[in-house]
Design a protein around this motif. Structure first.
Motif, short mmCIF file in Angstrom:
data_model
loop_
_atom_site.label_atom_id
_atom_site.label_comp_id
_atom_site.label_asym_id
_atom_site.label_seq_id
_atom_site.Cartn_x
_atom_site.Cartn_y
_atom_site.Cartn_z
N PRO A 6 -43.60 -22.88 -25.56
CA PRO A 6 -43.54 -22.80 -24.27
C PRO A 6 -45.31 -23.28 -23.60
N LEU A 7 -45.32 -23.89 -22.76
CA LEU A 7 -46.59 -24.14 -22.10
C LEU A 7 -47.33 -22.76 -21.49
N LYS A 14 -36.29 -17.28 -21.30
CA LYS A 14 -34.96 -17.33 -22.10
C LYS A 14 -34.91 -18.29 -23.10
N ARG A 15 -36.01 -18.51 -23.60
CA ARG A 15 -36.53 -19.27 -24.71
C ARG A 15 -35.38 -19.03 -26.09
N LEU A 37 -38.06 -21.15 -11.80
CA LEU A 37 -38.31 -21.80 -13.04
C LEU A 37 -39.36 -21.13 -13.82
N GLY A 38 -40.35 -20.30 -13.64
CA GLY A 38 -40.94 -19.41 -14.62
C GLY A 38 -41.68 -20.51 -15.57
N GLY A 39 -41.39 -19.99 -16.95
CA GLY A 39 -41.86 -20.75 -18.03
C GLY A 39 -41.11 -22.02 -18.39
N GLY A 40 -39.88 -22.18 -17.78
CA GLY A 40 -39.25 -23.29 -18.02
C GLY A 40 -38.34 -23.82 -19.33
N SER A 41 -38.11 -22.59 -20.01
CA SER A 41 -37.38 -22.66 -21.15
C SER A 41 -35.98 -23.52 -21.17
N ILE A 42 -35.31 -23.05 -20.03
CA ILE A 42 -34.01 -23.66 -19.75
C ILE A 42 -33.99 -25.08 -19.36
#
Length: 269
Positions: A6-7, A14-15, A37-42
Motif C-alpha cells: 500500500p502507498l 481490502k488488501r 477509493l481509500g487506499g486503493g487495494s482493489i
C-alpha cells in the motif's frame, strides 16, 4: 502473485481480501469506477484498463494524483517529515497533525497515516485527523516508500482521480461498465472521513440497477457468532457472499477467544 504494497494506509482496507473480491468481478469491464477509493487495494489488484476513481477526502485524492505524476516528490516530502520525526520525536508529529487539520496537505496526510498508532486512520466528527503517534515504531522507511510510490505511479498512470460524491462520480457510467463500492460501513459511522446517508445510498443502488450498471458492494458482515449484516432490500442485489477478513483481536485479548471476521459483498449480477 506478490501483493502490491500500500502507498497509504486507510480505514477498511481490502488488501487481505482483494484477490477473493476481484474473483467475483465480471470477466469484461469497459470502465471501472471506484467512488470510495481509500487506499486503493482493489484498484491495484484488479488493474483495469480504464478507471475513474474518487473520494470526498480532497487531500487523499490530491495524494493519488501526486503519486501518479510526481512519485519522487511524494517520496522526498515524506522523507523530510520522517527524518524530522526521528530527531524531534512526538512534538513534531502533533505539529504536523495540527497543520494538516488546518491546511489539508496531502503530504502531511501520508506522513500521519504512516506514523500513527497501528496505522489506524481515524477522523472526528469535524473531519479532523485524531489518531496519536505510534511511539514504538518509526513508520515506513523513506527508501521503502520510494519504491512503493514508483510502482503505484506506473500502475495508475492512465487512470482518472477526482474529488466527487459517489453519485456524481458514476453519472456517466454505462451498462458495460462496473462500479465497486466500499463506503463507510453502517455500524462504524463517525470514525471515517465524511458521512453517508443510508437512505440516499439505497436510492443510488436502485439507480445503478435501473441503468443496468453492474456493481459490487462491500458492507457489514459478521464477527464470531454475532451478525452485523444490514438488511438491504433484496431487489437491489442478486448474490450475497461473506468473505473471511481475518480474526478479531479484541476478544482474544479480553478472554482468549478467537473470532473469525467476515465482510459482506453484494453483487447485482
Amino acid at each position: 502473485m506478490k501483493k502490491l504494497l500500500p502507498l497509504i494506509k486507510w480505514s477498511g482496507s481490502k488488501r487481505s481480501q482483494a484477490e477473493e473480491i476481484i474473483g467475483l468481478f465480471p470477466d469484461t469491464v469497459n470502465t471501472y469506477y471506484e467512488p470510495f477509493l481509500g487506499g486503493g487495494s482493489i484498484l491495484g489488484a484488479f488493474s483495469p484498463k480504464k478507471a475513474i476513481c474518487g473520494d470526498v477526502c480532497q487531500a487523499l485524492i490530491e495524494l493519488w494524483k501526486l503519486a501518479q505524476t510526481k512519485p519522487d516528490l511524494v517520496h522526498s516530502e515524506y522523507k523530510k517529515r520522517w527524518e524530522k520525526l526521528q530527531k524531534d520525536k512526538h512534538p513534531f508529529y502533533y505539529e504536523v497533525r495540527s497543520r494538516f487539520n488546518k491546511k489539508q496537505s496531502p503530504h502531511d496526510l501520508l506522513f500521519l497515516t504512516r506514523t500513527c498508532v497501528n496505522g489506524l486512520i481515524r477522523f472526528n466528527r469535524k473531519g479532523e485527523f485524531n489518531n496519536s503517534l505510534h511511539y514504538s515504531r518509526k513508520g515506513i522507511h523513506p527508501e521503502n516508500l520510494r519504491n512503493i510510490a514508483k510502482t503505484w505511479s506506473n500502475k495508475i498512470e492512465s487512470y482518472s482521480f477526482d474529488v466527487k460524491h459517489y453519485f456524481d462520480l458514476t453519472k456517466k457510467a454505462g451498462k458495460n461498465d462496473f462500479v465497486y463500492l466500499d463506503p463507510p460501513y453502517f455500524n462504524t459511522r463517525g470514525r471515517y472521513f465524511g458521512k453517508i446517508d443510508f437512505t440516499e445510498f439505497l436510492k443510488y443502488l436502485e439507480d445503478l440497477n435501473n441503468r443496468k450498471i453492474r456493481f459490487a458492494l462491500s458492507f457489514d458482515g459478521a464477527r464470531g457468532e454475532k451478525s452485523y449484516i444490514v438488511k438491504l432490500p433484496k431487489k437491489l442485489y442478486k448474490r450475497h457472499h461473506l468473505i473471511h477478513s481475518g480474526n478479531s483481536t479484541f476478544n482474544k485479548v479480553q478472554n482468549g477467544k478467537v473470532e473469525k471476521v467476515y465482510e459482506s459483498i453484494y453483487l447485482n449480477y
